[in-house]
Write a protein that holds these residues in place. Structure first.
Motif, short mmCIF file in Angstrom:
data_model
loop_
_atom_site.label_atom_id
_atom_site.label_comp_id
_atom_site.label_asym_id
_atom_site.label_seq_id
_atom_site.Cartn_x
_atom_site.Cartn_y
_atom_site.Cartn_z
N MET A 194 2.78 -11.96 3.19
CA MET A 194 1.96 -11.11 2.34
C MET A 194 2.04 -9.65 2.81
N GLU A 195 1.97 -9.44 4.09
CA GLU A 195 2.06 -8.07 4.60
C GLU A 195 3.43 -7.47 4.33
N ALA A 196 4.48 -8.30 4.42
CA ALA A 196 5.82 -7.78 4.13
C ALA A 196 5.94 -7.36 2.67
N LEU A 197 5.33 -8.12 1.79
CA LEU A 197 5.37 -7.77 0.37
C LEU A 197 4.58 -6.49 0.10
N VAL A 198 3.45 -6.32 0.77
CA VAL A 198 2.65 -5.10 0.58
C VAL A 198 3.40 -3.89 1.13
N ARG A 199 4.14 -4.06 2.23
CA ARG A 199 4.91 -2.94 2.76
C ARG A 199 5.99 -2.52 1.78
N GLU A 200 6.61 -3.49 1.10
CA GLU A 200 7.61 -3.14 0.08
C GLU A 200 6.95 -2.40 -1.08
N MET A 201 5.71 -2.79 -1.42
CA MET A 201 5.01 -2.08 -2.51
C MET A 201 4.78 -0.61 -2.15
N GLN A 202 4.58 -0.30 -0.87
CA GLN A 202 4.27 1.06 -0.43
C GLN A 202 5.53 1.90 -0.18
N ASP A 203 6.70 1.33 -0.47
CA ASP A 203 7.93 2.09 -0.27
C ASP A 203 7.95 3.30 -1.22
N PRO A 204 8.23 4.50 -0.70
CA PRO A 204 8.16 5.72 -1.57
C PRO A 204 9.14 5.69 -2.73
N GLU A 205 10.32 5.05 -2.56
CA GLU A 205 11.35 5.10 -3.60
C GLU A 205 11.31 3.87 -4.50
N ASN A 206 11.28 2.67 -3.92
CA ASN A 206 11.38 1.44 -4.72
C ASN A 206 10.06 0.69 -4.85
N GLY A 207 8.98 1.25 -4.34
CA GLY A 207 7.71 0.56 -4.40
C GLY A 207 6.95 0.83 -5.69
N VAL A 208 5.68 0.47 -5.69
CA VAL A 208 4.82 0.70 -6.84
C VAL A 208 4.59 2.20 -6.99
N PRO A 209 4.73 2.74 -8.19
CA PRO A 209 4.54 4.21 -8.37
C PRO A 209 3.11 4.63 -8.06
N VAL A 210 2.98 5.44 -7.00
CA VAL A 210 1.67 5.94 -6.56
C VAL A 210 1.65 7.45 -6.78
N ARG A 211 0.62 7.93 -7.47
CA ARG A 211 0.51 9.35 -7.77
C ARG A 211 -0.96 9.71 -7.99
N GLN A 212 -1.20 10.97 -8.22
CA GLN A 212 -2.56 11.43 -8.47
C GLN A 212 -2.94 11.08 -9.90
N GLN A 213 -4.11 10.39 -10.04
CA GLN A 213 -4.56 9.93 -11.34
C GLN A 213 -5.86 10.62 -11.71
N LYS A 214 -6.11 10.70 -13.02
CA LYS A 214 -7.32 11.32 -13.54
C LYS A 214 -8.29 10.22 -13.98
N MET A 215 -9.56 10.36 -13.61
CA MET A 215 -10.60 9.43 -14.02
C MET A 215 -11.88 10.19 -14.27
N PHE A 216 -12.22 10.35 -15.57
CA PHE A 216 -13.42 11.06 -15.95
C PHE A 216 -13.45 12.48 -15.34
N LEU A 217 -12.35 13.20 -15.58
CA LEU A 217 -12.21 14.60 -15.12
C LEU A 217 -12.24 14.71 -13.60
N THR A 218 -11.99 13.60 -12.92
CA THR A 218 -11.96 13.60 -11.45
C THR A 218 -10.58 13.14 -11.00
N SER A 219 -9.99 13.84 -10.08
CA SER A 219 -8.66 13.50 -9.56
C SER A 219 -8.80 12.47 -8.44
N ILE A 220 -8.05 11.37 -8.59
CA ILE A 220 -8.02 10.31 -7.58
C ILE A 220 -6.64 10.36 -6.93
N PRO A 221 -6.54 10.77 -5.67
CA PRO A 221 -5.21 10.90 -5.04
C PRO A 221 -4.66 9.53 -4.63
N TYR A 222 -3.33 9.44 -4.70
CA TYR A 222 -2.59 8.28 -4.19
C TYR A 222 -3.13 6.96 -4.80
#
Length: 530
Positions: free
Chosen positions: A1-29
């Motif tokens: 499970m931890e190995a799979l989560v580490r792959e998710m956090q990969d900057p290039e091939n992982g899950v796309p992580v970016r700054q998101q907007k929620m009710f006019l509030t910025s949620i980082p990462y």
């Protein structure tokens, strides 16, 4: 499970992580739910339902958490926002929190806005319990909670939302609500070998205890597989006849029909039992005494033999075992006065050793005071003496003769069914009665009869065990089948069968125009024609 989560956090091939907007509030990462599901489907080549299940399991273990959703730890396949948990707080990397940390968390929430950070019922109970148990440390806990509340006010709104969600999700994993599933249950205590602890050296008492146990095991009765199979075969041969699921219950099967005749014939107490029930009594005395009607007939026989006190004593002891505790002492005294006391009205015959056991039991009356005497009476007198005499007696034979023999109910229509053939032991037809029938000279011997053709049904109802299988119309000059005059002018040739065998040459011509002079012959002829 931890190995799979580490792959998710990969900057290039992982899950796309970016700054998101929620009710006019910025949620980082942060990342969205459908981005996580699509990544799992592509990475593991699985369907959407499987990817959603894996994502929920990872969230329940605390590898990522929902942002601003403080009630549940579930992943939704939509635009809901999630953040990865810091690796320091992963379940197998972080030490389980203690009660002091949980108390600081609950005290901090109690100091904040109750509308957004109010405690739930189970959390309020936990806070009260911790305050009572950690009373010596509560000043330190209160100081820490106040300091963390002060620092939280200085943070940005987005950071506040992320921090509150992270902390709430962390304690949802490690301190879940009551009756809620959590995958982080305590592991079983490892064995001594895994802990590196040497086993305790065995003492003389330990070895002696094992020796005694093995000696008892040697004395225990065991049965070989061959003997068990042989016993099973013997049981099958003895009781298969009385199995109503293998042999149809007569007169009808009550398990598949609404007919209750079978239950009435086999009720506990009946005036006249069935023949099969009486035959079962001859298998063993256990079968006899387990049947209330059998005990009743057995007692009646022993009364004729002037030895009924044995069975009466045995029945009284069995009733004593099922008596109420308040009635035990009274019934013990009654049994002793009636059967065991010198000069009792129904005194039984037991040896001196058994009588000594009974006398010792009378000092502390219980349900088992007369067990030794009952065993003596049952084994030596009832089983080996009275029971064999009962099976050989005229009383038992008369019961067999008078036993009810349930028969199958007659069916109105026999479509698709084949009746059973008559047994070869059926009584032969009476030649004297056959000689009275016109046109029947004699009955051939069974050895000269040929095999029956066509239908193999064996019809019953004739007093002479005759069956008519076909009626051939001889006259072919019948202008109309509905004419009564023509019917009266018709002659019939009747072929007579005995049992399942045709009687060659044994025929009878019946002329319907002239009734017979004998009413009996006329009725017999009409029956043959039908």
């Amino acid at each position: 499970m931890e190995a799979l989560v580490r792959e998710m956090q990969d900057p290039e091939n992982g899950v796309p992580v970016r700054q998101q907007k929620m009710f006019l509030t910025s949620i980082p990462y942060a990342f969205m739910g459908y981005d996580l599901i699509e990544w799992l489907m592509d990475r593991l080549s699985i369907e959407e339902s499987e990817a959603l299940s894996i994502a929920n399991q990872l969230c329940l273990h605390g590898y990522f958490f929902p942002v601003n959703d403080t009630k549940t730890l579930t992943v939704k396949d939509d635009s809901s926002l999630y953040r990865f948990q810091t690796p320091y707080y992963w379940p197998w990397q972080h030490k389980a929190p203690d009660n002091v940390e949980y108390a600081i968390y609950l005290a901090k929430r109690s100091l904040r806005n109750k509308q957004r950070h109010g405690l739930e019922d189970y959390e309020s109970d936990a806070l009260a319990s911790l305050h009572k148990n950690l009373k010596g440390k509560w000043d330190f806990i209160s100081m820490q909670a106040e300091e963390q509340v002060r620092l939280a006010k200085e943070r940005k709104k987005g950071d506040k939302i992320v921090g509150d969600s992270q902390e709430r999700a962390y304690w949802r994993v490690h301190r879940p609500p009551p009756n809620q599933f959590t995958p982080l249950e305590p592991c079983p205590v490892p064995s001594r070998d895994r802990q590196g602890i040497k086993p305790k050296k065995r003492t003389v008492e330990d070895w002696q205890r094992e020796v005694d146990y093995l000696k008892k095991s040697l004395a225990r009765t065991r049965m070989k597989m061959s003997q068990a199979c042989e016993s099973l075969c013997n049981y099958w041969e003895t009781f298969s006849e009385y199995d109503f699921f293998l042999h149809p219950a007569l007169p009808s099967n009550p398990w598949v029909s609404e007919d209750t005749t079978f239950w009435q014939l086999n009720s506990a107490i009946v005036d006249l039992p069935t023949e099969k029930r009486i035959k079962r009594w001859a298998i063993s005395i256990e079968e006899l005494v387990s049947d209330p009607t059998g005990i009743q007939e057995f007692t009646t026989f022993l009364e004729k033999e002037y030895s009924h006190e044995n069975i009466r004593f045995w029945i009284a002891v069995n009733r004593l075992r099922r008596s109420a505790h308040s009635q035990v002492a009274k019934k013990v005294n009654e049994i002793y006065e009636e059967f065991l006391k010198p000069g009792a009205p129904c005194e039984i015959n037991i040896d001196g050793k058994t009588m000594e056991i009974v006398q010792r039991g009378l000092k502390n009356p219980s349900r088992f005071t007369f067990d030794a005497a009952a065993e003596h009476i049952y084994m030596l007198l009832l089983k080996k003496d009275c029971y064999p005499r009962f099976i050989r007696s005229d009383h038992y034979k008369s019961l067999l003769e008078r036993g009810i023999q349930p028969a199958h109910k007659k069916r109105f229509f026999g479509f698709g069914g084949v009746a059973k053939k008559k047994s070869s032991t059926a009584a032969p037809p009476n030649p004297a009665l056959l000689a009275q029938t016109p046109g029947i000279a004699s009955v051939p011997q069974p050895g000269t009869l040929s095999r029956r053709r066509g239908s193999d049904r064996s019809l019953t109802g004739s007093a002479h065990e005759l069956a008519i299988t076909s009626v051939k119309e001889v006259s072919s000059k019948v202008p109309h089948s509905h004419s009564q005059n023509n019917l009266n002018e018709t002659q019939y040739s009747v072929t007579v069968y005995r049992g399942d065998m045709p009687t060659e040459g044994l025929t009878m011509d019946v002329d319907m125009r002239e009734p017979s002079t004998s009413g009996r012959d006329d009725a017999l002829a009409q029956k043959y024609i039908q």
